[in-house]
Design a protein around this motif. Structure first.
Motif, mmCIF file in Angstrom:
data_model
loop_
_atom_site.group_PDB
_atom_site.id
_atom_site.type_symbol
_atom_site.label_atom_id
_atom_site.label_comp_id
_atom_site.label_asym_id
_atom_site.label_seq_id
_atom_site.Cartn_x
_atom_site.Cartn_y
_atom_site.Cartn_z
ATOM 1 N N ALA A 136 0.817 -1.226 0.000
ATOM 2 C CA ALA A 136 0.000 0.000 0.000
ATOM 3 C C ALA A 136 0.838 1.257 0.000
ATOM 4 N N LEU A 137 2.078 1.188 0.473
ATOM 5 C CA LEU A 137 2.940 2.378 0.492
ATOM 6 C C LEU A 137 3.212 2.917 -0.907
ATOM 7 N N TRP A 138 3.031 2.101 -1.925
ATOM 8 C CA TRP A 138 3.284 2.529 -3.304
ATOM 9 C C TRP A 138 2.060 3.177 -3.938
ATOM 10 N N LEU A 139 0.930 3.187 -3.234
ATOM 11 C CA LEU A 139 -0.308 3.683 -3.824
ATOM 12 C C LEU A 139 -0.531 5.158 -3.519
ATOM 13 N N ARG A 141 -2.879 8.540 -2.600
ATOM 14 C CA ARG A 141 -3.924 8.693 -1.595
ATOM 15 C C ARG A 141 -5.309 8.386 -2.169
ATOM 16 N N ARG A 142 -5.522 8.685 -3.429
ATOM 17 C CA ARG A 142 -6.824 8.415 -4.032
ATOM 18 C C ARG A 142 -7.147 6.917 -3.984
ATOM 19 N N ASP A 143 -6.161 6.075 -4.282
ATOM 20 C CA ASP A 143 -6.384 4.632 -4.238
ATOM 21 C C ASP A 143 -6.533 4.134 -2.802
ATOM 22 N N LEU A 144 -5.808 4.753 -1.869
ATOM 23 C CA LEU A 144 -5.949 4.365 -0.467
ATOM 24 C C LEU A 144 -7.368 4.633 0.032
ATOM 25 N N LYS A 145 -7.965 5.740 -0.416
ATOM 26 C CA LYS A 145 -9.342 6.029 -0.024
ATOM 27 C C LYS A 145 -10.304 4.970 -0.566
ATOM 28 N N THR A 146 -10.033 4.478 -1.762
ATOM 29 C CA THR A 146 -10.864 3.421 -2.333
ATOM 30 C C THR A 146 -10.758 2.137 -1.520
ATOM 31 N N ALA A 567 -5.619 18.444 -6.345
ATOM 32 C CA ALA A 567 -5.053 18.406 -7.695
ATOM 33 C C ALA A 567 -3.813 17.525 -7.750
ATOM 34 N N ARG A 568 -2.981 17.578 -6.725
ATOM 35 C CA ARG A 568 -1.779 16.743 -6.696
ATOM 36 C C ARG A 568 -2.144 15.265 -6.707
ATOM 37 N N GLU A 569 -3.127 14.888 -5.878
ATOM 38 C CA GLU A 569 -3.549 13.489 -5.835
ATOM 39 C C GLU A 569 -4.147 13.060 -7.171
ATOM 40 N N GLU A 572 -1.369 12.555 -9.777
ATOM 41 C CA GLU A 572 -0.657 11.304 -9.515
ATOM 42 C C GLU A 572 -1.477 10.104 -9.985
ATOM 43 N N TRP A 573 -2.779 10.141 -9.736
ATOM 44 C CA TRP A 573 -3.650 9.032 -10.124
ATOM 45 C C TRP A 573 -3.675 8.861 -11.641
ATOM 46 N N LEU A 574 -3.553 9.950 -12.388
ATOM 47 C CA LEU A 574 -3.571 9.888 -13.845
ATOM 48 C C LEU A 574 -2.184 9.677 -14.451
ATOM 49 N N GLY A 575 -1.172 9.460 -13.616
ATOM 50 C CA GLY A 575 0.174 9.225 -14.122
ATOM 51 C C GLY A 575 0.909 10.484 -14.537
ATOM 52 N N CYS A 576 0.462 11.635 -14.037
ATOM 53 C CA CYS A 576 1.102 12.919 -14.373
ATOM 54 C C CYS A 576 1.914 13.450 -13.198
ATOM 55 N N GLU A 577 2.533 12.548 -12.431
ATOM 56 C CA GLU A 577 3.285 12.974 -11.257
ATOM 57 C C GLU A 577 4.489 13.834 -11.601
ATOM 58 N N ASP A 578 5.014 13.724 -12.832
ATOM 59 C CA ASP A 578 6.161 14.556 -13.210
ATOM 60 C C ASP A 578 5.804 16.035 -13.226
ATOM 61 N N ALA A 579 4.522 16.368 -13.355
ATOM 62 C CA ALA A 579 4.102 17.769 -13.371
ATOM 63 C C ALA A 579 4.222 18.418 -12.010
#
Length: 590
Positions: A136-139, A141-146, A567-569, A572-579
């Motif tokens: 779970a540490l790799w997930l 926060r949006r996925d953790l809420k799910t 917005a940050r979460e 990250e969920w959409l794979g745009c963490e580099d932004a």
């Protein structure tokens, strides 16, 4: 021969193990684990060894009970009470008359018993909580809420990880998007009720308070607020239960920040982030010498108390200072220890700040400068071309520059400083005003450094007037994932520009931001310029790109939320963490 090679024993053990059955191999492994000292191998070694034994289908009930008890003892010594209880009950299920398991269960304290919730039925092959936690540490926060809704040990692990960061709103921000200058009573009461519920849970449930690693407090009440005193009292009681608290972020007016810092005085925190939008708070009243991370954002005010506070913390690793009227505090910082510097301020005519950073900041991973320049830093960059060998994120934003002889060499010097840095991951070069572009020498030549940055993932750069659109896209590295174009002179009809950019745009680009385009052109921007993007941000609004089964753009809709944390979460969920990487070193504050 008197020479002994210990690897001979390793080979002999392997030869013997080949002749044993799976159950005998497990028994030999359990015997070895039993004679190891408690301070010997790491917990991961024990967990992996026991889990491999429990996977043996022919494992005898006696050996299964031994494996469970061994792991329970290790977990008890490490403080994992719940996992130890699961193992002891499973040991009794395998061997009901096991005296050792009964004794360990009998000696559990009453306080621990109250904290334990009903256990899930034990089943063969089910992962332990520790393994679920590592997964779970790799997930995000949006996925953790799910996962909170999953009827599995994962829901308990997810709740613990979610509450590693706790947000407390002591009052509604004055510029709240739903409330304007004065928030409506229902909204204010909902914030107060939520904060009271969280603080009550922390005070009454010590295990809940132990999960908290980062605490974010927001307080924008003005004048005399009767509820503020009550909330501070509750927060004081709750802080003592947050035994693992390490990072604190406070976003509040300066008059509200002082009492909050008094509450934090007994805590040995490692990270402190302050946002005071009205004026700087006097940090001389707050004694703390254990900081590794410091972030302070404010406006105007006296700088000397902050410099004194910084000088007390010689173990700082990251520092972030944002006040456009302040100068860089070279004398207060131990530059050799820093790994990240983010500074927004002013560099006077005789400032040696750039030279000090480049000469002494050998460990720097991130360097972000947003300044008004009166000095000539081009000479300082050219004098330190081979410095900062570990630099991964570089940002230079010019908010104003004095016209002086030699000032036009700034960006040519910066380009030479950055050229061929193959380890650079993110880059920001921004000069908004055309007058400042001429003063600092920012033109199409500044884009010429981009092809040499072969590992670049995120780029934020100003688009100069003298750069042809057909050439600009081909200068962008093929590895790019996030692109922000600062295009102050953006045309009203962007189709022509986008059609010229499109052939050279990197195929794996996921995030695009063009703040000066009209919000009405979001779909046009995607279809003509960036069909491969997942998210575009135009005029401050985020737009999600949806594709059909054939991979073509099916829809572009606006994301309704505006909060930066959400917005940050979402990115990250959409794979745009580099932004969102490489900008602010104090990411725990978000």
């Amino acid at each position: 021969m008197n020479v002994f090679n210990p690897k001979i024993l390793d080979a002999s053990l392997r030869d013997v193990a080949l002749c044993l059955s799976d159950n005998q191999k497990a028994e030999m492994l359990l015997y070895g684990l039993g004679i190891l000292p408690q301070e010997g191998p790491s917990r991961a070694v024990i967990e992996n060894a026991i889990q491999s034994c429990l996977q043996v289908t022919s494992l005898s009930p006696h050996n299964a009970a031994r494996a469970r008890i061994l792991r329970a003892r290790r977990r008890l010594s490490s403080g994992y009470q719940r996992g130890a209880q699961e193992d002891l009950q499973a040991a009794l299920a395998a061997e009901p008359d096991n005296a050792e398991a009964k004794a360990l269960l009998h000696h559990r304290s009453v306080a621990v018993e109250k904290l334990l919730s009903p256990l899930l039925p034990a089943g063969n092959g089910r992962f332990s909580d520790e393994i679920w936690r590592e997964i779970a540490l790799w997930l995000p926060r949006r996925d953790l809420k799910t996962l909170l809704f999953v009827p599995n040990a994962l829901s308990r692990v997810a709740s613990q990880l979610l509450f590693r960061r706790l947000d407390l709103h002591l009052s509604v921000p004055p510029d709240h998007e739903d409330g304007g200058a004065t928030p409506p009573p229902p909204l204010a009461s909902s914030y107060a009720q939520r904060t009271a519920d969280i603080l009550t849970r922390v005070i009454t449930d010590p295990s809940f308070g132990g999960f908290v690693r980062t605490l974010c407090v927001y307080s924008y009440a003005t004048g005399k607020d009767e509820s503020m005193s009550f909330q501070l009292g509750m927060l004081t009681n709750a802080i003592s239960r947050m035994i693992n608290l390490r990072n604190v972020h406070i976003s509040a007016f300066s008059e509200n920040t002082v009492p909050l810092l008094r509450v934090l005085q007994p805590v040995r925190i490692r990270g402190l982030s302050l946002v005071c939008p009205d004026a700087p708070v006097d940090l001389s009243q707050f004694e703390c010498q254990t900081l590794h991370h410091l972030s302070f954002s404010t406006r105007e005010g006296t700088q000397s108390p902050t410099n004194t506070f910084i000088a007390q913390n010689r173990s700082l690793r990251t520092v972030s200072l944002h006040n456009m009227s302040w100068i860089f505090p070279s004398d207060a910082l131990s530059l050799r220890n820093l790994t990240s510097i983010a500074f927004s301020g002013h560099l006077p005519p005789s400032s040696p700040a750039i030279a000090d950073i480049l000469e002494h900041g050998r460990q720097l991973d991130t360097l972000s400068l947003t300044c008004t320049f009166e000095c000539l830093p081009a000479e300082q960059f050219r004098a330190h071309m081979g410095t900062l060998p570990f630099l991964r994120h570089f940002s230079l934003t010019v908010c104003g520059a004095a016209r002086r002889t030699g000032s036009a060499d700034l960006f040519p010097a910066v380009s030479d400083f950055l050229r061929a840095r193959n380890e650079l991951k993110s880059l920001t070069l921004v000069v908004r005003e055309e007058a400042d572009q001429r003063t600092t020498g920012f033109d199409a030549a500044a884009w010429g450094v981009l092809p040499s940055l072969t590992q670049l993932k995120a780029l934020t750069i100003t688009y100069p007037r003298d750069l042809a659109a057909g050439l600009a896209a081909w200068l962008i590295p093929r590895t790019l994932r996030a692109l922000t174009l600062d295009y102050a002179s953006a045309p009203r009809d962007p189709i022509s520009l986008l059609d010229q950019l499109r052939p050279g745009i990197p195929p794996d680009l996921r995030y695009v931001e063009i703040p000066d385009f009209s919000a009405r052109s979001a779909r046009v921007t995607v279809e003509h310029g960036f069909p491969m993007a997942r998210v575009v941000k135009i005029a401050g609004a985020y737009w999600r790109v949806v594709r059909g089964a054939d991979g073509k753009v099916a829809d572009v809709y606006q994301w309704p939320h505006k909060g930066e944390g959400a917005a940050r979460e979402w990115l990250e969920w959409l794979g745009c963490e580099d932004a969102i990487r490489g900008g602010d070193s104090m990411q725990f504050a978000h």
